[in-house]
Write an enzyme that holds these catalytic residues in place. Sequence first.
Site, PDB file in Angstrom:
ATOM      1  N   CYS A  59      21.898 -90.634 -82.950  1.00  0.00           N
ATOM      2  CA  CYS A  59      22.514 -89.553 -83.729  1.00  0.00           C
ATOM      3  C   CYS A  59      23.722 -88.963 -82.999  1.00  0.00           C
ATOM      4  CB  CYS A  59      21.482 -88.464 -84.001  1.00  0.00           C
ATOM      5  SG  CYS A  59      22.130 -87.124 -85.018  1.00  0.00           S
ATOM      6  N   CYS A  63      21.961 -81.901 -80.287  1.00  0.00           N
ATOM      7  CA  CYS A  63      20.845 -80.933 -80.284  1.00  0.00           C
ATOM      8  C   CYS A  63      20.069 -81.131 -78.972  1.00  0.00           C
ATOM      9  CB  CYS A  63      19.943 -81.152 -81.480  1.00  0.00           C
ATOM     10  SG  CYS A  63      20.858 -81.185 -83.039  1.00  0.00           S
ATOM     11  N   CYS A  66      16.557 -82.985 -78.605  1.00  0.00           N
ATOM     12  CA  CYS A  66      16.186 -84.104 -79.485  1.00  0.00           C
ATOM     13  C   CYS A  66      16.208 -85.471 -78.800  1.00  0.00           C
ATOM     14  CB  CYS A  66      17.119 -84.124 -80.697  1.00  0.00           C
ATOM     15  SG  CYS A  66      16.595 -85.318 -81.932  1.00  0.00           S
ATOM     16  N   CYS A 103       7.560 -86.753 -96.035  1.00  0.00           N
ATOM     17  CA  CYS A 103       8.882 -86.311 -95.606  1.00  0.00           C
ATOM     18  C   CYS A 103       9.600 -87.422 -94.850  1.00  0.00           C
ATOM     19  CB  CYS A 103       8.742 -85.069 -94.724  1.00  0.00           C
ATOM     20  SG  CYS A 103      10.335 -84.448 -94.165  1.00  0.00           S
ATOM     21  N   CYS A 134       9.995 -85.054 -99.712  1.00  0.00           N
ATOM     22  CA  CYS A 134      10.830 -84.209 -98.865  1.00  0.00           C
ATOM     23  C   CYS A 134      11.715 -85.129 -98.038  1.00  0.00           C
ATOM     24  CB  CYS A 134       9.944 -83.352 -97.953  1.00  0.00           C
ATOM     25  SG  CYS A 134      10.888 -82.305 -96.823  1.00  0.00           S
ATOM     26  N   CYS A 194      13.027 -76.240 -97.175  1.00  0.00           N
ATOM     27  CA  CYS A 194      12.125 -76.242 -96.020  1.00  0.00           C
ATOM     28  C   CYS A 194      13.023 -75.901 -94.845  1.00  0.00           C
ATOM     29  CB  CYS A 194      11.492 -77.622 -95.866  1.00  0.00           C
ATOM     30  SG  CYS A 194      10.570 -77.797 -94.322  1.00  0.00           S
ATOM     31  N   ARG A 272       4.462 -73.616 -91.665  1.00  0.00           N
ATOM     32  CA  ARG A 272       3.924 -74.882 -91.124  1.00  0.00           C
ATOM     33  C   ARG A 272       3.886 -74.872 -89.599  1.00  0.00           C
ATOM     34  NH1 ARG A 272       7.064 -78.688 -93.544  1.00  0.00           N
ATOM     35  NH2 ARG A 272       5.743 -78.366 -95.341  1.00  0.00           N
TER      36      ARG A 272
HETATM   37  N1  SAM Z   1      18.905 -85.092 -88.248  1.00  0.00           N
HETATM   38  C1  SAM Z   1      18.432 -84.163 -89.177  1.00  0.00           C
HETATM   39  C2  SAM Z   1      18.706 -82.749 -88.768  1.00  0.00           C
HETATM   40  O1  SAM Z   1      18.669 -82.428 -87.590  1.00  0.00           O
HETATM   41  O2  SAM Z   1      18.936 -81.922 -89.669  1.00  0.00           O
HETATM   42  C3  SAM Z   1      16.971 -84.306 -89.517  1.00  0.00           C
HETATM   43  C4  SAM Z   1      15.972 -84.705 -88.449  1.00  0.00           C
HETATM   44  S1  SAM Z   1      15.689 -83.529 -87.142  1.00  0.00           S
HETATM   45  C5  SAM Z   1      14.805 -84.481 -85.989  1.00  0.00           C
HETATM   46  C6  SAM Z   1      14.538 -82.392 -87.838  1.00  0.00           C
HETATM   47  C7  SAM Z   1      14.088 -81.229 -87.010  1.00  0.00           C
HETATM   48  O3  SAM Z   1      13.134 -81.645 -86.063  1.00  0.00           O
HETATM   49  C8  SAM Z   1      15.117 -80.485 -86.177  1.00  0.00           C
HETATM   50  O4  SAM Z   1      15.840 -79.582 -86.925  1.00  0.00           O
HETATM   51  C9  SAM Z   1      14.251 -79.785 -85.161  1.00  0.00           C
HETATM   52  O5  SAM Z   1      13.943 -78.477 -85.598  1.00  0.00           O
HETATM   53  C10 SAM Z   1      12.989 -80.638 -85.090  1.00  0.00           C
HETATM   54  N2  SAM Z   1      12.844 -81.270 -83.769  1.00  0.00           N
HETATM   55  C11 SAM Z   1      13.534 -82.321 -83.305  1.00  0.00           C
HETATM   56  N3  SAM Z   1      13.169 -82.631 -82.047  1.00  0.00           N
HETATM   57  C12 SAM Z   1      12.226 -81.736 -81.685  1.00  0.00           C
HETATM   58  C13 SAM Z   1      11.461 -81.535 -80.496  1.00  0.00           C
HETATM   59  N4  SAM Z   1      11.630 -82.278 -79.413  1.00  0.00           N
HETATM   60  N5  SAM Z   1      10.561 -80.527 -80.482  1.00  0.00           N
HETATM   61  C14 SAM Z   1      10.398 -79.757 -81.582  1.00  0.00           C
HETATM   62  N6  SAM Z   1      11.091 -79.908 -82.724  1.00  0.00           N
HETATM   63  C15 SAM Z   1      11.999 -80.874 -82.782  1.00  0.00           C
HETATM   64  C1  DTB Z   2      10.541 -79.880 -88.864  1.00  0.00           C
HETATM   65  O1  DTB Z   2      10.875 -78.685 -88.796  1.00  0.00           O
HETATM   66  N1  DTB Z   2       9.770 -80.483 -87.977  1.00  0.00           N
HETATM   67  C2  DTB Z   2       9.628 -81.887 -88.291  1.00  0.00           C
HETATM   68  C3  DTB Z   2      10.338 -81.988 -89.673  1.00  0.00           C
HETATM   69  N2  DTB Z   2      10.910 -80.702 -89.821  1.00  0.00           N
HETATM   70  C4  DTB Z   2      11.328 -83.028 -89.909  1.00  0.00           C
HETATM   71  C5  DTB Z   2      10.188 -82.777 -87.247  1.00  0.00           C
HETATM   72  C6  DTB Z   2       9.596 -82.533 -85.874  1.00  0.00           C
HETATM   73  C7  DTB Z   2      10.150 -83.531 -84.941  1.00  0.00           C
HETATM   74  C8  DTB Z   2       9.528 -83.452 -83.596  1.00  0.00           C
HETATM   75  C9  DTB Z   2      10.121 -84.395 -82.622  1.00  0.00           C
HETATM   76  C10 DTB Z   2       9.967 -85.844 -82.953  1.00  0.00           C
HETATM   77  O2  DTB Z   2       8.872 -86.300 -83.356  1.00  0.00           O
HETATM   78  O3  DTB Z   2      10.937 -86.577 -82.745  1.00  0.00           O
HETATM   79 FE1  SF4 Z   3      20.444 -85.610 -84.738  1.00  0.00          FE
HETATM   80 FE2  SF4 Z   3      18.192 -84.876 -83.559  1.00  0.00          FE
HETATM   81 FE3  SF4 Z   3      20.081 -83.080 -84.038  1.00  0.00          FE
HETATM   82 FE4  SF4 Z   3      18.711 -84.135 -86.109  1.00  0.00          FE
HETATM   83  S1  SF4 Z   3      17.883 -82.852 -84.487  1.00  0.00           S
HETATM   84  S2  SF4 Z   3      20.922 -83.806 -85.972  1.00  0.00           S
HETATM   85  S3  SF4 Z   3      18.371 -86.204 -85.317  1.00  0.00           S
HETATM   86  S4  SF4 Z   3      20.248 -84.848 -82.650  1.00  0.00           S
END
Ligand code: SAM
Ligand code: DTB
Ligand code: SF4
Length: 340
Positions: A59, A63, A66, A103, A134, A194, A272
């Site tokens: 990506c 963030c 992530c 989702c 979703c 959401c 959630r």
């Molecule tokens: N790329 C898209 C975005 O960021 O809008 C969708 C996927 S992203 C992985 C969805 C959500 O997962 C993020 O907004 C974040 O709140 C959550 N998330 C990602 N990595 C995480 C982590 N290591 N621990 C907790 N929540 C996480």
């Molecule tokens: C949200 O708030 N939490 C979910 C869903 N929306 C997409 C994602 C959590 C991702 C946690 C880290 C991972 O598994 O990569």
């Molecule tokens: Fe990309 Fe992860 Fe950020 Fe979603 S949360 S925009 S997958 S870097």
Amino acid sequence: MTQINSAQPRHDWTLPEVEALFDLPFMELVFQAATVHRAWFDPSEMQISQLLSVKTGGCAENCGYCSQSAHFKTGLKAEKLMEPAVVIAKAKAARDGGAQRFCMGAAWRELKDRDLPKLAEMIGGVKALGMETCATLGMLTAEQAQQLKDAGLDYYNHNLDTGPDYYADVVTTRTYQERLDTLAHVRDAGMSTCCGGIVGMGEMRRDRAGLLHQLATLPAHPDSLPINGLVPISGTPLGDQILADDAKAIDSIEFVRTIAVARIVCPKAMVRLSAGREGMSRDLQALCFMAGANSIFVGGKLLTTPLPGQDEDSRLFQDLDLRPMAMTKAVLAPETVAAE
Ligand code: SAM
Ligand code: DTB
Ligand code: SF4
């Protein structure tokens, strides 16, 4: 002491009011949240969702938490967008395992029009299984939101992640306003929102209050409000900060307070208990449910990180006398449910 006189949704919360909720004596806070929870929901009912990463890794966003960001070396292998038939088969297995909502998540900064036909096929196929659909695909234009809605998408997940003051410490490649704009496109297209955030990223209580204040003052409260506990990923700046110093991790009682305040300020939302459940004791999860969480992810995996397995969750449901929320109730707007 701040008293909750009504469980009616309010959109005029002030930041000091939200901070005052966090400052309540813990027993009082949880009691008030549990009271609000009962005004709109049966507290023994749990909404159940399952996630699938339909496009993993690589990506462009940075963030800081992530595993999927191309900016950090997390060891995750990037993959292409999955084929609709594979996704639909996984959704069927999720449905057969008890999930009501499916989702689909993609590691994209924003949706590209060229990917819409495949996504529409996936969404249509999942919907045809009788599940709620979703997706979380990054930023959307107004037109893309409408196209997803037309394909049968019920919910769109797009998180604010944290309060405005801590936001620049989390991500710099997407602005807070861009997130608010995507949420507006989702609402305008008639989809349910959401939207929530992450706690335990080294932020202060005032940032958690800032996040919940933002959510509670949106033009419409989120229909689903995910509270994610940071899953610390080695190689990410925020994950490494927590892995290096345990004292920076969020205290579990403070986590429960966050759930309780979310329930009070957005009374009709599905709150959630999202990421982080794998690292939580059964006792802590029970406290979160008492404080108003009424939705979880199941199925052993979130997007790239683990969740408790089905056996463990079945035992938890049994021991806490929880049952899945009826599909029709999960599909209906909470207002309609409460009026039944
Ligand atoms: N790329 C898209 C975005 O960021 O809008 C969708 C996927 S992203 C992985 C969805 C959500 O997962 C993020 O907004 C974040 O709140 C959550 N998330 C990602 N990595 C995480 C982590 N290591 N621990 C907790 N929540 C996480
Ligand atoms: C949200 O708030 N939490 C979910 C869903 N929306 C997409 C994602 C959590 C991702 C946690 C880290 C991972 O598994 O990569
Ligand atoms: Fe990309 Fe992860 Fe950020 Fe979603 S949360 S925009 S997958 S870097």
